[in-house]
Design a protein around this motif. Structure first.
Motif, PDB file in Angstrom:
ATOM      1  N   ALA A  43       0.829  -1.212   0.000  1.00  0.00           N
ATOM      2  CA  ALA A  43       0.000   0.000   0.000  1.00  0.00           C
ATOM      3  C   ALA A  43       0.857   1.254   0.000  1.00  0.00           C
ATOM      4  CB  ALA A  43      -0.935   0.001   1.210  1.00  0.00           C
TER       5      ALA A  43
ATOM      6  N   LEU B 130      -0.724   1.959  -4.805  1.00  0.00           N
ATOM      7  CA  LEU B 130      -1.957   2.745  -4.790  1.00  0.00           C
ATOM      8  C   LEU B 130      -2.242   3.367  -6.153  1.00  0.00           C
ATOM      9  CD1 LEU B 130      -1.578   4.447  -1.299  1.00  0.00           C
ATOM     10  CD2 LEU B 130      -3.191   2.640  -1.928  1.00  0.00           C
TER      11      LEU B 130
ATOM     12  N   THR C 279      -8.236  -5.336  -4.310  1.00  0.00           N
ATOM     13  CA  THR C 279      -7.933  -5.533  -2.894  1.00  0.00           C
ATOM     14  C   THR C 279      -6.456  -5.256  -2.672  1.00  0.00           C
ATOM     15  OG1 THR C 279      -9.627  -7.243  -2.655  1.00  0.00           O
ATOM     16  CG2 THR C 279      -7.927  -7.156  -0.966  1.00  0.00           C
ATOM     17  N   VAL C 280      -6.148  -4.368  -1.737  1.00  0.00           N
ATOM     18  CA  VAL C 280      -4.773  -4.006  -1.423  1.00  0.00           C
ATOM     19  C   VAL C 280      -4.375  -4.706  -0.126  1.00  0.00           C
ATOM     20  CG1 VAL C 280      -3.155  -2.132  -0.960  1.00  0.00           C
ATOM     21  CG2 VAL C 280      -5.083  -1.763  -2.524  1.00  0.00           C
TER      22      VAL C 280
ATOM     23  N   GLU D 109      -1.462  -5.261   2.715  1.00  0.00           N
ATOM     24  CA  GLU D 109      -0.302  -4.543   3.254  1.00  0.00           C
ATOM     25  C   GLU D 109       0.138  -5.155   4.583  1.00  0.00           C
ATOM     26  OE1 GLU D 109       2.685  -2.361   4.424  1.00  0.00           O
ATOM     27  OE2 GLU D 109       1.837  -1.987   2.423  1.00  0.00           O
TER      28      GLU D 109
ATOM     29  N   ILE E 143      -1.557   2.581   5.453  1.00  0.00           N
ATOM     30  CA  ILE E 143      -1.088   2.750   4.079  1.00  0.00           C
ATOM     31  C   ILE E 143      -0.058   3.885   4.032  1.00  0.00           C
ATOM     32  CG2 ILE E 143      -3.340   1.979   3.253  1.00  0.00           C
ATOM     33  CD1 ILE E 143      -3.845   4.872   2.278  1.00  0.00           C
TER      34      ILE E 143
ATOM     35  N   GLN F 103      -6.948   6.757   2.999  1.00  0.00           N
ATOM     36  CA  GLN F 103      -7.540   5.415   3.047  1.00  0.00           C
ATOM     37  C   GLN F 103      -9.066   5.484   3.013  1.00  0.00           C
ATOM     38  OE1 GLN F 103      -6.031   2.819   6.126  1.00  0.00           O
ATOM     39  NE2 GLN F 103      -7.778   1.420   5.944  1.00  0.00           N
TER      40      GLN F 103
ATOM     41  N   LYS G 174     -11.248   3.972  -0.086  1.00  0.00           N
ATOM     42  CA  LYS G 174     -12.276   2.974   0.225  1.00  0.00           C
ATOM     43  C   LYS G 174     -13.604   3.374  -0.406  1.00  0.00           C
ATOM     44  CE  LYS G 174     -14.189   0.289   4.058  1.00  0.00           C
ATOM     45  NZ  LYS G 174     -14.182   0.083   5.540  1.00  0.00           N
TER      46      LYS G 174
ATOM     47  N   GLU H  25     -10.487  -2.053  -1.583  1.00  0.00           N
ATOM     48  CA  GLU H  25     -10.590  -2.742  -0.294  1.00  0.00           C
ATOM     49  C   GLU H  25      -9.191  -2.898   0.280  1.00  0.00           C
ATOM     50  OE1 GLU H  25     -11.915  -7.055   1.660  1.00  0.00           O
ATOM     51  OE2 GLU H  25     -12.322  -6.627  -0.462  1.00  0.00           O
ATOM     52  N   PHE H  26      -9.057  -2.691   1.579  1.00  0.00           N
ATOM     53  CA  PHE H  26      -7.744  -2.784   2.217  1.00  0.00           C
ATOM     54  C   PHE H  26      -7.717  -3.920   3.234  1.00  0.00           C
ATOM     55  CE2 PHE H  26      -7.884   1.543   0.675  1.00  0.00           C
ATOM     56  CZ  PHE H  26      -6.606   1.717   0.156  1.00  0.00           C
ATOM     57  N   ARG H  27      -6.685  -4.726   3.153  1.00  0.00           N
ATOM     58  CA  ARG H  27      -6.412  -5.766   4.141  1.00  0.00           C
ATOM     59  C   ARG H  27      -5.049  -5.442   4.747  1.00  0.00           C
ATOM     60  NH1 ARG H  27      -9.365 -10.337   3.829  1.00  0.00           N
ATOM     61  NH2 ARG H  27      -8.530 -10.530   5.933  1.00  0.00           N
ATOM     62  N   LEU H  28      -5.065  -4.731   5.859  1.00  0.00           N
ATOM     63  CA  LEU H  28      -3.843  -4.268   6.504  1.00  0.00           C
ATOM     64  C   LEU H  28      -3.381  -5.255   7.558  1.00  0.00           C
ATOM     65  CD1 LEU H  28      -4.793  -0.497   6.924  1.00  0.00           C
ATOM     66  CD2 LEU H  28      -3.700  -1.620   4.980  1.00  0.00           C
TER      67      LEU H  28
END
Length: 467
Positions: free
Chosen positions: A183, A188, A202-203, A205, A210, A223, A227, A232-235
């Motif tokens: 991210a 990005l 889907t990002v 990280e 991010i 972020q 969104k 979509e973020f999966r941190l």
């Protein structure tokens, strides 16, 4: 072509070709070597320039699809012509690379196509593109070999389904589902391109945030905005592997803090986990040069590796940015010519070319707190800016940080349409040691987006004039 030079530059990217131009301007007999067969390096050929062409095209497509109706512009039959979008990207790249080759001729720089390595002090060997081996003798060698994408263990890059930035700007179709690993800026930007063109993105990280180099407040706002745009973020996730199955890819990940493994499926994966210096096979050992464990070339604070050997750009310490490399190149040319050459890495701006853009220069709030520096800040939202309201471009804000005692500007952080251009006002102000009041008392045209910069500067002392 002469075989004896004042300067031989290995690498034809932004650092190398700008160094060559400046050397030519200063009357130094110069040669530049590049193995790609076309000048411009990663930035021009597979990085900054082609990605911006796709960012611009995808932004216009998304605006026509989502925003034109609200402006009173009715459209029908809108469709994506991906082949043409890729073609105009290639046209932009070709025109610019040809322009750089012209500048070499204009400044009497010899251009050698091939792989260059240092044989000994003052001697560079080239495995030329035509199959011959050339030997160039020179008083000075400048290493400008740039960087290459990093990857992760157990991930094989094929540039078709599992791609770096190079494959990501050349996908033959819009993937239905796309995973971006990383991210940061590159992830990005490329993720936003394909999201606007129709991919479900889907990002993933490893960190819990991010854009690790950005100010915390900017990163959180960014972020939220991305969104809303569909990313979509999966941190906080550690990628453990990738598997290709029948034209699809599976990504395996687990919480970075520990936990159960999870699987994501997609049509393509972009690996954007940073870059590493390209210094292998360069022959540094022949002149006593050294690298650290990441491959970064060790230099003095004036770019010197050893006597008569210099290094610039991504292969030395400092931000891995094309404009930093350009300044390095010009500075080294001037040092070789006996002039003063210096680059202040604290004043190198960073820009994320998403929509809206994100830009910053100087210190973040976290850095100032860690250093124990007392500061004041002014913040102004684009929601209160007249031009932004008129253009329906109100996302984001400008924040300026200044020393609590002297009012000297210490940093600026922006998110909004066009802030990649606005950040330079602050760069110039900081270069001259300006106070926030200097910017606050400088008349700005109305109505413009850049008035937000002035209003943020006013806010440092609490006298913002607008909403």
């Amino acid at each position: 072509m002469s075989d004896t030079y004042d300067v031989v530059i290995i690498g034809g990217g932004p650092g190398g070709y700008n160094c060559a131009i400046r050397c030519g301007q200063l009357g130094l007999k110069t040669a530049i070597i590049d193995k790609r067969g076309v000048l411009g390096g990663t930035c021009l050929n597979v990085g900054c320039i082609p990605s911006k062409a796709l960012l611009h095209g995808s932004e216009l497509f998304a605006a026509a699809k989502n925003d034109f109706a609200g402006l009173g512009i009715k459209m029908s039959g809108l469709e994506l012509d991906l082949d043409q979008m890729m073609s105009q990207k290639t046209d932009a790249v070709n025109g610019l690379t040809q322009g750089i080759e012209f500048l070499m001729k204009k400044n009497k720089v010899d251009y050698v196509k091939g792989f260059g390595r240092i044989k000994e002090k003052g001697v560079v060997e080239v495995d030329a593109e035509d199959g011959e081996q050339k030997t160039l003798t020179t008083k000075n060698i400048v290493i400008a070999t740039g960087s290459v994408p990093s990857s992760l263990p157990n991930i094989e890059i094929d540039e078709e389904r599992v791609v770096t930035n190079e494959g990501a700007i050349a996908l033959k179709e819009v993937p239905e589902k796309l995973i971006v690993i990383g991210a940061g800026i590159i992830g990005l930007e490329l993720g936003s391109v394909w999201s606007r063109l129709g991919a479900s993105v889907t990002v993933v990280e490893y960190l819990d945030r991010i854009m690790p180099g950005a100010d915390d407040e900017i990163a959180k706002e960014a972020q939220r905005t991305f969104k809303k745009q569909g990313l979509e973020f999966r941190l906080g996730q550690k990628v453990t592997g990738v598997e290709r199955i029948d034209g699809h890819v599976k990504l395996f990940m687990e919480p970075a803090a520990g936990g159960d493994q999870e699987t994501l499926e997609a049509n393509a994966i972009i690996v954007a986990v940073g870059r590493r210096p390209y210094t292998e096979g360069l022959g540094l050992e022949a002149v006593g040069g050294k690298t650290d464990k990441r491959g970064v070339i060790e230099t003095t604070d004036h770019f010197k590796v050893t006597d008569g050997v210099w290094a610039i750009g991504d292969c030395i310490h400092g931000p891995m940015l094309a404009h930093k490399a350009e300044d390095d190149g010009a500075a080294v040319a001037e040092l070789i010519a006996g002039k003063a050459g210096h680059v202040d890495y604290d004043l190198v701006p960073s820009v994320v070319y998403t929509n809206p853009e994100i830009a910053w220069v100087g210190k973040t709030e976290a850095q100032l707190k860690e250093a124990g520096i007392e500061y004041k800040k002014g913040k102004f939202p684009f929601q209160a800016n007249s031009r932004a309201r008129t253009n329906h471009e109100t996302t984001g804000f400008v924040k300026i940080l200044a020393d609590a005692k002297t009012d000297r500007i210490l940093g600026a952080h922006m998110m909004g349409v066009g802030v990649g251009e606005m950040i330079h006002e602050i760069c110039i102000a900081m270069e001259f040691g300006a106070a926030s009041e200097d910017v606050a008392r400088t008349c700005h045209a109305h109505p413009t987006m850049s008035e937000a910069v002035r209003q943020a500067a006013m806010g440092v002392e609490g006298w913002t004039m607008q909403m």
